[in-house]
Design a protein around this motif. Structure first.
Motif, short mmCIF file in Angstrom:
data_model
loop_
_atom_site.label_atom_id
_atom_site.label_comp_id
_atom_site.label_asym_id
_atom_site.label_seq_id
_atom_site.Cartn_x
_atom_site.Cartn_y
_atom_site.Cartn_z
N PRO A 1 -0.51 6.88 -0.22
CA PRO A 1 -1.09 7.82 -1.17
C PRO A 1 -2.52 7.79 -0.72
O PRO A 1 -3.25 6.97 0.01
N GLY A 2 -2.84 8.59 -0.64
CA GLY A 2 -3.68 9.66 -0.50
C GLY A 2 -4.55 9.34 1.19
O GLY A 2 -5.94 9.52 1.46
N THR A 3 -3.63 8.90 2.07
CA THR A 3 -3.88 9.44 3.21
C THR A 3 -3.16 10.28 4.15
O THR A 3 -1.87 10.37 2.79
N ASP A 4 -2.44 10.63 5.06
CA ASP A 4 -1.17 11.73 6.31
C ASP A 4 -0.55 10.51 6.22
O ASP A 4 0.53 11.11 7.00
N SER B 1 2.72 8.90 6.72
CA SER B 1 4.18 9.55 6.51
C SER B 1 4.95 9.43 6.76
O SER B 1 4.73 9.94 8.04
N GLN C 1 1.22 -1.13 -0.11
CA GLN C 1 -0.18 -0.42 0.12
C GLN C 1 0.41 1.20 0.18
O GLN C 1 0.43 2.36 -0.54
N GLU D 1 4.53 3.94 -0.48
CA GLU D 1 5.39 3.97 -1.92
C GLU D 1 6.37 5.13 -1.10
O GLU D 1 6.38 5.39 -0.04
#
Lengths: 256, 153, 763
Positions: C579-582, C584, C568, C570
């Motif tokens: 991606p598409g979430t915060d 990180s 899920q 990267e």
């Protein structure tokens, strides 16, 4: 590389002469050639505090101290004024600027190497050399003399009217030792021409025409060494004599 | 024997032997930028300034420098970095072993010659051998350096 | 993959320390108390030591040891830095009683000062039984003088060695039916070409110091291209376990192959082994010239056949190589003479290569940039130019008709397929840049000088296929910077930087985020070393693999910390994110995290080796100014059009090319090795061996025509060696175009030209 036990700055030319009478001592000129040997010296005699690094002018001659560097010869405005590019032509191929800032006129002249650009260049100029004991001598005489322990201090180059001069050399690479050196002066139609890098000492020839000189040059010795055969040097002598004569005939003053 | 000189702006007095070369003396004084590449005064690696003039430190006896001013790359770090940056931007320093002697002579040239021609540059630096670069990148660096200093070719 | 650094002219990472003269070379780092080591060398080309009296030398104050053959181990070894089992025979001892060339080491002196060591050298008395040397390599095979009669001589590989016949090696290969193809040719030429030994003349001589470290292990700091091979060679020579030896390579002042042989290392290492003291040896320039590892002298016979339309059908090449006193690199250099010359011509229906390498009592050969390809390409390219002249075909046109093309199989090149080649584009560009059609063949200037042009093409390899191995390790550190550990040896070429460029692009980071370190055999991953044009291609391959592995690990660890499945997440070089979430985590945070408990170091190490050695190609064109009276040749302009695949560092590749061409100019015109009758080398200094100064270099114009090599990192091939191969044949061609005379012996001296022109006039 040489070794030495003592190092003396001579206080006078006479002092240098006295020290130099001992066979295990030596005059230290630029140091560039001395270091190629492996001799063991007792004392190195340094002339660099005797003010012999000047090029001075009188009405009739230029006087050059023995410690004048080859770089000074190359760049001196005085020499250029009287001899054009002659002194630049006979020095600029010698290794590099740093080498020429070390190597001296006196060292080159006193060593009288057969391949010397400097000795070749001075031969046709009717120069005088000054030695501490022997006094003033014609350069041509000095150039042919056996080595002794006298000390060279000055060279005078006469300022001859209407003299034309030209210097050429051939080299396998541009800053290598020459395969042949050729210097000529022409005064009132009379040509003096020196050829070096062909035997143990450069030789001076005289003549009124190119063919005189070519004929004379045939009788010279041309040695074979790592840089060229005897036949090649003989061939080069012919070529360079023709070239400098053509240049002299061109009549530039001074010629280069 | 005693030797007193000014090395990179600092007055030094040292004991040296009659046959100690300026090269050996300078290395012993920690001026390790000064390199030796030959025994025959041909390579230019050992170039330093003696009273502002570039000389071969391998050929000059240390005692001849008595009372004089000697400069090595250690004493010209800002200028070395300034010109060196041009060399580095060409990748022309390559192994770097000839760089200190070469740069000493480039800096001497830039003081001695105003607006040198390309031929004058090549002749002035002929005594600096380099086996890596083929010299072309060195020339590019010099051109850019001189142009930036207003002494353009 | 994004290319922020690859194919740019990034400044070398060590550049500023080099240009400001920082003490980074072997000789700058020597411990203060190290003994100074000097060698007594043989004045004779062949002699047997009856006895040595070292007693007086040992009395010189400051002398710590004087070692002779009696003190040195009796295990023969080769100094050639090659992968074990080395093809080079084990024919050396550190100190041998039988001396085989001038300068062979007779005794080792170690003293507290250089003066004491030098003085002691003079006090050693040697009784030599002087023997007749074997100096002519064309008469070496089956000569009654046997250079290596010793019983413990060993050849590890089957390369046709027969020491009793003075044969280092023998080889042969044939493709197609030679006789049949020659019979179909309209013109067949047979020519003999000679090349001399050349000295690499790197500015830093051979230089080494050694000491015992705190663990009692022998540490050797040396200017070497082959640290790992050096470890093994020292182990062989000194008879100590490899595990007790550590080699460190600081900055190197140039190598060009010279330092692919273990030349200076063995002497201080033996002193340290026997005295326990640190010991330092820096060769003089003279020693580097007389007893280094120069290019092999060769004689090559070429038989070449072509049809009238200019199709070259067959080439038969025989090469004889002079190994000199020792066989280092002898059996391997010779192979390139054939493989890398014959493979230039895709049109060949048949070819044969036969070679012999022989021992003599001249200086031992070694590896020099080009490694045999240089000699072979001089011979074959010259022969192609001669047959073109014979057929009245422009030499560029005959090449356009015959040269190898992308997609062709190269039978003389181990059957490899030519997967990347822009030789055709290189030739078109060279003709345009040189203005060939206008300048060929010559014009006479008003001053009588002749301006003429000449051409040659060349190839090399990229590493030794299936032999060279490179490993790379990359670690992510706290704060997010990477450490790139390499075992290849930057010798000024800039490979530390080139590999960092690749890593930065593979890892999507700033190049300043990558610290490079090499080489310390205790800490660097194994690499065969920097030679055979291998580093960009082979070690570069290892960088690619290592980065790929590290990226996966970073992603996995990031995902673990973020509590998600790696599939899920990267990694964009700066952070691992979903991606598409915060969700990180930055690379810096990952670095910190990896240094804390319950975590693991993020590091990857991969090795790479290639089954093929894709050739880089180039076209070289020389324009010369020839003075027909003095014979002087000046190379005024040189056009180099190069296909090294993708250019990794545009500046460094250009400078490699320029440097190689100027070395080639020296080989073609000036670098003239001469011996006296007793076998003593006369050109043993920069006074007598003239390498080009900047006044001989002319103007060199380099352009790249990148093909894309599918097996190379970012499509790259090699550059380092290729570039020395065209000057000799191109300049010889230009000289023939100027004079109508063929010169087949290098160097082509001014004298040769002037006197030949004279003879021609008189004939």
């Amino acid at each position: 590389m040489y070794t030495a036990r003592n190092y003396v700055f001579a206080d006078s030319p006479e002092h240098a002469w006295e020290l130099n009478q001992k066979k295990t001592n030596t005059i230290l000129s630029g140091g560039c050639w001395l270091r190629l040997g492996r001799r063991r010296y007792d004392t190195l005699i340094d002339l660099s505090k005797l003010g012999l690094n000047q090029i001075e002018q009188t009405d009739t001659y230029l006087e050059l101290g023995a410690m004048v560097t080859l770089r000074q010869l190359e760049t001196s405005p005085l020499l250029a004024q009287y001899f054009g590019s002659y002194f630049s032509d006979c020095t600029r191929h010698i290794v590099g600027v740093q080498f020429r800032n070390c190597a001296t006129l006196g060292g080159s002249v006193a060593a009288r190497f057969g391949f010397s650009d400097i000795v070749t260049a001075l031969l046709p100029l009717n120069c005088q050399v000054h030695l501490v004991k022997a006094g003033w001598l014609p350069f041509t005489q000095y150039a042919a003399m056996p080595y002794d322990r006298d000390v060279l201090t000055h060279i005078r180059i006469p300022l001859q009217k209407h003299i034309q001069v030209v210097y050429q050399s051939t080299r396998n690479t541009q800053t290598d030792l020459p395969t042949l050196t050729c210097a000529a002066s022409c005064c009132d139609g009379r040509i003096s021409l020196a050829l070096g890098a062909r035997s143990s000492r450069p030789s001076l020839l005289h003549g009124n025409t190119q063919s005189d000189l070519l004929q004379e040059a045939e009788h010279l010795t041309y040695v074979e060494n790592m840089r060229g055969s005897s036949a090649y040097r003989r061939h080069l002598a012919k070529i360079l004599i023709q070239r400098v004569c053509t240049c002299l005939e061109g009549g530039q003053h001074p010629c280069s | 024997m005693q030797l007193t000189l000014t090395l990179n702006g600092v007055r030094c007095t040292d004991e040296v032997q009659a046959d100690t070369t300026l090269f050996t003396y300078l290395r012993e004084k920690g001026c390790l930028s000064v390199k030796c590449g030959c025994e025959t005064s041909n390579c230019g690696l050992c170039t330093v300034w003696l009273d502002e003039k570039p000389v071969l430190s391998c050929s000059v006896p240390a005692l001849r420098a008595d009372g004089k001013k000697v400069t090595t790359l250690e004493g010209l770090q800002d200028e070395a970095a300034e010109f060196g940056a041009y060399l580095a931007d060409e990748g022309a320093e390559q192994c770097g072993y000839c760089s200190p002697g070469f740069i000493m002579n480039v800096l001497a040239m830039s003081r001695e010659l105003t607006h040198p021609t390309e031929q004058e540059i090549q002749e002035y630096l002929a005594g600096n051998l380099c086996r890596c670069s083929g010299y072309q990148g060195q020339l590019r660096a010099i051109r850019k350096f001189l142009a930036a200093k207003g002494g353009c070719v | 993959m994004k290319r922020n650094y690859v194919s740019t002219g990034v400044r070398k990472k060590d550049a500023m320390s080099l240009v400001t003269g920082k003490p980074v070379y072997t000789g700058d780092l020597v411990p203060a108390n190290a003994l100074r080591v000097k060698l007594l060398r043989s004045p004779h080309a062949r002699a047997y030591i009856r006895s040595i009296d070292t007693s007086k030398a040992k009395l010189v104050p400051g002398v710590v040891c004087v070692l002779t053959w009696e003190d040195a181990p009796n295990s023969r070894f080769t100094t050639a830095g090659q992968t074990w089992p080395e093809p080079s025979p084990y024919d050396r001892l550190i100190l041998d009683r039988q001396l085989r060339c001038c300068g062979d080491p007779v005794a080792i002196v170690a003293a507290e000062t250089e003066q004491a060591a030098t003085q002691a050298l003079r006090m050693i008395q040697v009784d030599y039984e002087v023997q007749t040397p074997l100096l002519d390599f064309t008469k070496a095979k089956d000569n009654p003088i046997v250079v290596h009669p010793e019983e413990n001589f060993r050849a590890l590989c089957d390369v046709g060695t027969d020491a009793n016949r003075n044969l280092v090696s023998y080889d042969s290969f044939t493709v197609g039916n030679l006789d049949e193809e020659f019979s179909k040719c309209d013109v067949v030429l047979e020519r003999t070409y000679n090349t001399l030994a050349n000295s690499q003349a790197m500015m830093e001589p051979f230089c080494t110091y050694s000491y015992y470290d705190e663990y009692g292990r022998l540490t050797v700091v040396s200017s070497t291209q082959v640290p790992f091979h050096a470890r093994r060679i020292l182990s062989n020579a000194l008879e100590i376990p490899k595990g007790n030896i550590r080699i460190i390579k600081p900055r190197i002042g140039g190598g060009f192959g010279a330092k692919q042989s273990v030349v200076s290392e063995i002497f201080p290492a033996l002193v340290t082994k026997l005295t326990g003291r640190a010991a330092y040896l820096c060769y003089t320039r003279q020693e580097s010239m007389t007893n280094g590892s120069p290019r092999h002298q060769m004689q090559m016979q070429v038989k070449i056949g072509a049809t009238r339309d200019g199709m070259i059908r067959a080439i038969d090449l025989y090469a004889l190589s002079n190994a000199g006193a020792y066989g280092d690199h002898g059996p391997t250099t010779i192979g390139l003479v054939g493989h890398k010359s014959l493979s230039l011509y895709g049109s060949l229906k048949a070819s044969r290569f036969t070679c012999e390498v022989v021992y003599t009592n001249t200086m031992g050969g070694g590896a020099y940039r080009g490694y045999g390809a240089t000699q072979g390409i001089f011979a074959v390219e010259s022969a192609v130019n001669e047959i073109a002249a014979e057929l009245g075909i422009d030499p560029t046109v005959i090449r356009e008709k015959n040269m190898v093309k992308e997609g062709q199989i190269m039978p003389a090149y181990y059957g490899e397929t030519c997967n990347s080649c822009t030789l055709d584009a290189c030739m078109a560009a060279a003709k345009e840049h040189m203005n060939w059609d206008e300048k060929y063949p010559r014009r006479v200037l008003p001053n009588g000088h002749i301006r003429s042009v000449g051409v040659a093409i060349a190839m090399q390899g990229s590493g030794i296929s299936a032999v060279d191995t490179a490993s790379v390790e990359i670690r992510l550190n706290d704060g997010g910077f990477y450490t790139l550990l390499v075992g290849c040896t930057d010798m000024g070429t800039g490979c530390d930087t080139i590999l960092a460029q690749m890593a930065a692009d593979c890892l999507d980071c700033d190049i300043d985020d990558i610290s490079v370190r090499g080489v310390d055999t205790d800490q660097s991953p194994y690499d065969t070393g920097s030679y055979a044009s291998s580093t960009t291609y082979v070690t570069g391959g290892a960088v690619m693999k290592t980065c790929a592995e590290l990226r996966e690990k970073i992603l996995a660890e990031g995902a673990r910390i973020l509590g998600v499945d790696p599939a899920q997440a990267e990694f964009d070089g700066q952070k691992v994110f979903v991606p598409g979430t915060d969700k990180s985590i930055t690379r810096a945070e990952l670095g910190w995290a990896s240094y804390e408990g319950h975590s693991k170091l993020l590091t990857a190490c991969q090795s790479h080796s290639s089954p093929v050695s894709p050739p880089p190609f180039m076209v070289g064109m020389a324009e010369i100014d020839l003075d027909p009276e003095t014979g002087h040749v000046e190379v005024v302009d040189y056009v180099a059009e190069v296909d090294c695949g993708t250019v990794i560092n545009t500046n460094l590749a250009r400078v490699q090319t320029e440097g190689g061409i100027v070395q080639g100019i020296g080989m073609a015109l000036f670098e003239n090795v001469q011996y006296n009758e007793a076998g003593k080398l006369l050109n043993d200094s920069f006074l007598q061996y003239k390498i080009p100064t900047r006044l001989e270099a002319g103007t060199i114009r380099v352009n790249f025509h990148p093909s894309y090599e599918p097996t190379g990192p970012f499509g790259a091939k090699s550059i380092g060696e290729l570039v020395i191969n065209t000057p000799s044949p191109a300049i010889a061609d230009a000289i023939r175009n100027a004079t109508g005379l063929s010169f087949r012996n290098l160097p082509i001296r001014a004298e040769d030209i002037a006197l030949a022109i004279e003879r021609q006039k008189h004939d």
